[in-house]
Design a protein around this motif. Structure first.
Motif, PDB file in Angstrom:
ATOM      1  N   SER A   1      -1.794   2.820 -17.551  1.00  0.00           N
ATOM      2  CA  SER A   1      -1.977   2.018 -16.343  1.00  0.00           C
ATOM      3  C   SER A   1      -2.363   0.585 -16.685  1.00  0.00           C
ATOM      4  N   ILE A   2      -3.276   0.412 -17.638  1.00  0.00           N
ATOM      5  CA  ILE A   2      -3.717  -0.930 -18.021  1.00  0.00           C
ATOM      6  C   ILE A   2      -2.570  -1.715 -18.646  1.00  0.00           C
ATOM      7  N   VAL A   3      -1.809  -1.073 -19.538  1.00  0.00           N
ATOM      8  CA  VAL A   3      -0.650  -1.745 -20.145  1.00  0.00           C
ATOM      9  C   VAL A   3       0.352  -2.147 -19.064  1.00  0.00           C
ATOM     10  N   SER A   4       0.562  -1.274 -18.080  1.00  0.00           N
ATOM     11  CA  SER A   4       1.492  -1.590 -16.994  1.00  0.00           C
ATOM     12  C   SER A   4       1.007  -2.792 -16.194  1.00  0.00           C
ATOM     13  N   TRP A   5      -0.294  -2.866 -15.958  1.00  0.00           N
ATOM     14  CA  TRP A   5      -0.857  -4.027 -15.259  1.00  0.00           C
ATOM     15  C   TRP A   5      -0.555  -5.318 -16.024  1.00  0.00           C
TER      16      TRP A   5
ATOM     17  N   LEU B   1       5.831  -4.514  -5.459  1.00  0.00           N
ATOM     18  CA  LEU B   1       6.019  -3.089  -5.182  1.00  0.00           C
ATOM     19  C   LEU B   1       5.628  -2.236  -6.386  1.00  0.00           C
ATOM     20  N   PHE B   2       5.947  -2.696  -7.606  1.00  0.00           N
ATOM     21  CA  PHE B   2       5.531  -1.964  -8.807  1.00  0.00           C
ATOM     22  C   PHE B   2       4.016  -2.019  -8.993  1.00  0.00           C
ATOM     23  N   ILE B   3       3.404  -3.150  -8.644  1.00  0.00           N
ATOM     24  CA  ILE B   3       1.939  -3.235  -8.686  1.00  0.00           C
ATOM     25  C   ILE B   3       1.335  -2.222  -7.715  1.00  0.00           C
ATOM     26  N   GLY B   4       1.921  -2.125  -6.522  1.00  0.00           N
ATOM     27  CA  GLY B   4       1.454  -1.119  -5.577  1.00  0.00           C
ATOM     28  C   GLY B   4       1.576   0.290  -6.127  1.00  0.00           C
ATOM     29  N   LEU B   5       2.658   0.552  -6.857  1.00  0.00           N
ATOM     30  CA  LEU B   5       2.890   1.888  -7.407  1.00  0.00           C
ATOM     31  C   LEU B   5       1.813   2.286  -8.404  1.00  0.00           C
TER      32      LEU B   5
ATOM     33  N   GLY C   1       2.025   6.665  -6.016  1.00  0.00           N
ATOM     34  CA  GLY C   1       1.573   6.405  -7.378  1.00  0.00           C
ATOM     35  C   GLY C   1       0.258   7.078  -7.692  1.00  0.00           C
ATOM     36  N   SER C   2      -0.647   7.126  -6.733  1.00  0.00           N
ATOM     37  CA  SER C   2      -1.943   7.763  -6.957  1.00  0.00           C
ATOM     38  C   SER C   2      -1.796   9.253  -7.203  1.00  0.00           C
ATOM     39  N   TYR C   3      -0.944   9.902  -6.421  1.00  0.00           N
ATOM     40  CA  TYR C   3      -0.738  11.331  -6.613  1.00  0.00           C
ATOM     41  C   TYR C   3      -0.088  11.617  -7.960  1.00  0.00           C
ATOM     42  N   ILE C   4       0.910  10.805  -8.312  1.00  0.00           N
ATOM     43  CA  ILE C   4       1.567  10.975  -9.612  1.00  0.00           C
ATOM     44  C   ILE C   4       0.565  10.774 -10.746  1.00  0.00           C
ATOM     45  N   ALA C   5      -0.295   9.766 -10.604  1.00  0.00           N
ATOM     46  CA  ALA C   5      -1.305   9.517 -11.639  1.00  0.00           C
ATOM     47  C   ALA C   5      -2.240  10.711 -11.793  1.00  0.00           C
ATOM     48  N   GLY C   6      -2.605  11.338 -10.677  1.00  0.00           N
ATOM     49  CA  GLY C   6      -3.458  12.525 -10.758  1.00  0.00           C
ATOM     50  C   GLY C   6      -2.815  13.660 -11.525  1.00  0.00           C
ATOM     51  N   ARG C   7      -1.523  13.853 -11.322  1.00  0.00           N
ATOM     52  CA  ARG C   7      -0.821  14.888 -12.075  1.00  0.00           C
ATOM     53  C   ARG C   7      -0.742  14.537 -13.554  1.00  0.00           C
ATOM     54  N   LEU C   8      -0.573  13.230 -13.851  1.00  0.00           N
ATOM     55  CA  LEU C   8      -0.527  12.800 -15.251  1.00  0.00           C
ATOM     56  C   LEU C   8      -1.878  13.006 -15.936  1.00  0.00           C
ATOM     57  N   VAL C   9      -2.964  12.795 -15.200  1.00  0.00           N
ATOM     58  CA  VAL C   9      -4.299  13.023 -15.762  1.00  0.00           C
ATOM     59  C   VAL C   9      -4.447  14.485 -16.165  1.00  0.00           C
ATOM     60  N   ASP C  10      -4.035  15.393 -15.286  1.00  0.00           N
ATOM     61  CA  ASP C  10      -4.158  16.820 -15.588  1.00  0.00           C
ATOM     62  C   ASP C  10      -3.257  17.238 -16.748  1.00  0.00           C
TER      63      ASP C  10
ATOM     64  N   THR D   1       0.825  -1.212   0.000  1.00  0.00           N
ATOM     65  CA  THR D   1       0.000   0.000   0.000  1.00  0.00           C
ATOM     66  C   THR D   1       0.856   1.258   0.000  1.00  0.00           C
ATOM     67  N   ILE D   2       2.056   1.188   0.550  1.00  0.00           N
ATOM     68  CA  ILE D   2       2.898   2.391   0.671  1.00  0.00           C
ATOM     69  C   ILE D   2       3.220   3.002  -0.696  1.00  0.00           C
ATOM     70  N   PRO D   3       3.706   2.233  -1.683  1.00  0.00           N
ATOM     71  CA  PRO D   3       3.961   2.870  -2.992  1.00  0.00           C
ATOM     72  C   PRO D   3       2.684   3.341  -3.681  1.00  0.00           C
ATOM     73  N   ALA D   4       1.526   2.751  -3.335  1.00  0.00           N
ATOM     74  CA  ALA D   4       0.273   3.183  -3.948  1.00  0.00           C
ATOM     75  C   ALA D   4      -0.066   4.620  -3.593  1.00  0.00           C
ATOM     76  N   ILE D   5       0.371   5.073  -2.432  1.00  0.00           N
ATOM     77  CA  ILE D   5       0.116   6.459  -2.021  1.00  0.00           C
ATOM     78  C   ILE D   5       0.768   7.424  -3.004  1.00  0.00           C
TER      79      ILE D   5
END
Length: 475
Positions: A352-356, A377-381, A332-341, A326-330
């Motif tokens: 994200s889907i390709v990374s999965w 850890l990368f999955i968490g990210l 990763g979520s913020y980074i993803a939000g910046r990427l969306v903007d 869960t720690i890297p997910a914190i």
């Protein structure tokens, strides 16, 4: 197209500036609050307490979980239509949250007053000779779980539909990412604050002093016996406590005056899928969300079991596993939000889907526990990237005044996925394990999850990229 009353169903005025900071922070903090419930009740404690500690059947637990999901399927679209008719989302979030907290606390109360105190970590418990759980003996606890789980889920579409009134469209990705990241902090904090009531210790840190845990159990009711049955009241208290800022500081900015057209509201539910065809890309996106939510829900449900059965991890490591991932997910979520903007919701979601898919293939191929931790850890990210991107993605496809019922439709999709994905996984493992061994069976099950992601990727090609069409990301 069905007829719309212009005075009752006119478009909401798009937000052009941010709501006050305390309101945005209070909205994001609700993600923190509800993940405490989802981790401690829906993921870690209730099913294990019911099945392993009390000896109830898996079918009994599946029945309770299925009923709560069925209630969501039947009722949330109706409530979403009514919410959009009045554009009042906060009262639904508040009402469902309070009901979920009360029912969650009731699980702990009923569990200690009507059932034997037994199971791992309990103090002063004794299982009567010859006692076996029956529907009659655990029925009220099961009802409390159904109500708590249903109300927790039912609040989600109304909570998501509040976001367009808090920030302008170009900042929704960032706010969504912050909310998701804070939600993962809530997962960690909720786990750390509640697990001492279970076993008197912190994961990774060891036992607390007896005086400290004794004081905690004397303050929080229905926790003196320890064990899993003592985790539900603290979870309810924390869920309610961290929801209070939303209750106090958030508001509906464009409520609709007048009476609700009940007939039209109910008719809107029947037309939601048809309306999705009227908004280009909405229907393919909702189907794609079914597939990727199916995949994510399945891998989350079985990742700990995969680690034990396919990779040889010690039993009981699931709490530490969820905590560490869960720690890297914190972040990763913020980074993803910046990427969306910056680049748009669609591009972020596709990456994200390709990374999965890449990481699931790596998960199948890695030979050692150490390499499995790296993949984990990368999955968490990337774990929070999908929920971060999908909220602004849907909002870019449908009118804001209809957001509530489309978020409700996505919730239905995820609830159906919560049934389908685990069933496919289970059938795959059960069919292959007797003849091909545990390792191959579980790796084949991961392949089915990767195929779900691949299917969602194909459907995403039919979803328009409004960000690309309307604006250019800054260089």
């Amino acid at each position: 197209m069905h007829e719309r009353h212009p005075a009752a169903n006119g478009p909401a005025i798009p937000t052009t500036r941010r709501a006050p900071g305390i309101e945005r922070a209070s909205w994001a903090l609700y993600d923190f609050a509800n993940t405490i419930f989802s981790m401690n009740v829906a993921t870690l404690y209730f099913s294990v307490w019911l099945i392993a500690d009390l000896g109830a059947s898996s079918t009994l637990y599946a029945l309770g979980n299925g009923i709560s999901s069925l209630l969501v399927v039947l009722s949330v679209p109706l409530l979403g239509a009514l919410s959009d008719a009045r554009r009042r989302r906060k009262p639904w979030v508040v009402g469902f949250t309070i009901a979920s907290c009360v029912a969650c606390a009731a699980i702990g109360l009923l569990g200690q007053r009507t059932l034997p105190i037994t199971g791992e970590g309990t103090i002063g418990g004794l299982l009567p000779a010859g006692w076996h759980p029956t529907f009659a003996s655990v029925g009220w606890v099961l009802v409390a779980f159904i109500v708590a789980n249903y109300c927790y889920q039912a609040a989600q579409p109304f909570y998501n539909a509040m976001m367009p009134e808090l920030v302008p469209p170009e900042e929704q990705g960032r706010l969504s990412g912050i909310g998701t990241a804070i939600g993962y902090v809530g997962t960690i904090v909720g786990l750390l604050l509640v697990v001492p009531f279970f076993n008197g210790a912190f994961p990774l840190f060891g036992a607390l002093p007896a005086t400290v845990i004794g004081t905690l159990r004397s303050i929080v009711p229905y926790t003196a016996h320890a064990g899993r049955v003592s985790t539900f009241v603290p979870t309810a208290i924390l869920f309610l406590l961290f929801s209070l800022p939303l209750f106090l500081f958030c508001r509906d900015r464009q409520p609709r005056p007048g009476r609700v057209n009940w007939r039209q509201a109910f008719a809107n539910v029947a037309h939601t899928l048809r309306d999705a065809r009227d908004h280009k890309g909405a229907l393919p996106f909702i189907v794609a969300s079914f597939l990727y939510q199916d995949a994510i829900g399945t891998i989350v449900s079985f990742m700990a079991l995969y680690a034990v059965k396919a990779m040889g991890f010690a039993r009981g490591a699931e709490t530490t596993l969820f905590l560490v991932l869960t720690i890297p997910a914190i972040f990763g979520s913020y980074i993803a939000g910046r990427l969306v903007d910056r680049y748009g919701a669609k591009r972020t979601l596709i990456v994200s889907i390709v990374s999965w898919i890449v990481l699931l293939v790596a998960m199948i191929l890695v030979p050692t526990q150490q390499s499995f931790w790296i993949v984990g850890l990368f999955i968490g990210l990337i774990f929070g990237a999908v929920p971060t991107a999908e909220r602004p993605m849907l909002l870019s496809l449908v009118p804001e005044e209809e957001a509530g019922r489309f978020f409700s439709l996505m919730l239905l999709s995820s609830r159906a996925a919560a049934v389908a994905g685990p069933l496919i996984w289970g059938l795959t493992v059960d069919a292959l394990e007797p003849t091909h061994g545990t390792g191959l069976a579980y790796r084949a099950a991961v392949v089915t999850v990767a195929l779900m992601f691949a299917g969602s990727l194909v459907l995403m090609r039919k979803v328009p990229d409004h960000r690309r069409r309307s604006t250019r990301a800054p260089v």
